[in-house]
Design an enzyme around this catalytic site. Structure first.
Site, PDB file in Angstrom:
ATOM      1  CG  HIS A 124     -12.027  15.639 -17.110  1.00 53.15           C
ATOM      2  ND1 HIS A 124     -12.059  15.381 -18.210  1.00 53.15           N
ATOM      3  CD2 HIS A 124     -12.745  15.529 -16.530  1.00 53.15           C
ATOM      4  CE1 HIS A 124     -13.654  14.846 -18.550  1.00 53.15           C
ATOM      5  NE2 HIS A 124     -13.507  14.800 -17.383  1.00 53.15           N
ATOM      6  CB  CYS A 167     -15.835  15.447 -15.085  1.00 50.52           C
ATOM      7  SG  CYS A 167     -15.255  14.167 -13.425  1.00 50.52           S
TER       8      CYS A 167
END
Length: 191
Positions: free
Chosen positions: A124, A140
């Site tokens: 992301h 992440c």
């Protein structure tokens, strides 16, 4: 001269055989067309080197682009393994414990979310671009918003994502030889 019945029958039989053969050939072409289209699409994969904090987009065995990333902190490491992209969301909302952050400049996910087949993990954007190049996320793979937007436009659900926790010969070939600044940056951790 007028053809006799046997000649007419032979001509009709030949025409019928030719029509059947043509129909079969057409069916085979139509069945082969989807396979040909699948073959025409590039074989794509994303390779992430956790120690290098880099992500490479690879198509048909060729490195298309390399991006800098942030990866998990020591207390919340990025997992190693092979996953797939299962979700693509432009301008995602972020859901945290007792809190929701709408899309916008304060959103920790930035402008794009590529959800992985490992629940709660993804690639992301970020609202903290200074974190790129560091061990700074909760596991992440974080990218600059402009970079994740570029990657988002190039990939699809089902594409393979490989997260590598250790360098090997393939990673050295993709990302270059290990440079001494990587170790120094790891020691510093990140925010």
């Amino acid at each position: 001269m007028r053809p006799d019945r046997e000649t007419i029958w032979q001509v009709r039989s030949s025409v019928a055989v030719a029509l059947v053969a043509s129909a079969e050939a057409l069916c085979q072409e139509r069945q082969a067309a989807p396979a040909a289209l699948e073959d025409a699409q590039p074989q794509r994969r994303i390779v992430v080197s956790i120690p290098d904090r880099k992500l490479a987009l690879i198509e048909d065995g060729r490195v298309v682009k390399v991006y800098s990333t942030a990866v998990g902190r020591l207390t919340s490491p990025t997992p190693s393994g092979t996953f797939t992209i299962v979700q693509r969301i432009a301008n995602p909302a972020w859901y945290g414990p007792g809190k929701v952050v709408a899309p916008g400049k304060n959103n920790p996910l930035g402008t794009r979310w590529l959800g992985l087949s490992r629940k709660s993990y993804g690639i992301h954007g970020t609202n903290e671009p200074r974190s790129i190049g560091r061990n700074a996320s909760h596991g992440c793979v974080r990218m600059r918003n402009r970079d994740v937007e570029d990657l988002f436009a190039r990939v699809a659900v089902g594409d393979v994502v490989e997260l590598h926790g250790e360098r090997d010969a393939e990673l050295a070939q993709i990302f270059g030889e290990n440079d001494s600044s990587v170790g120094a940056m790891s020691a510093g951790g990140g925010q």
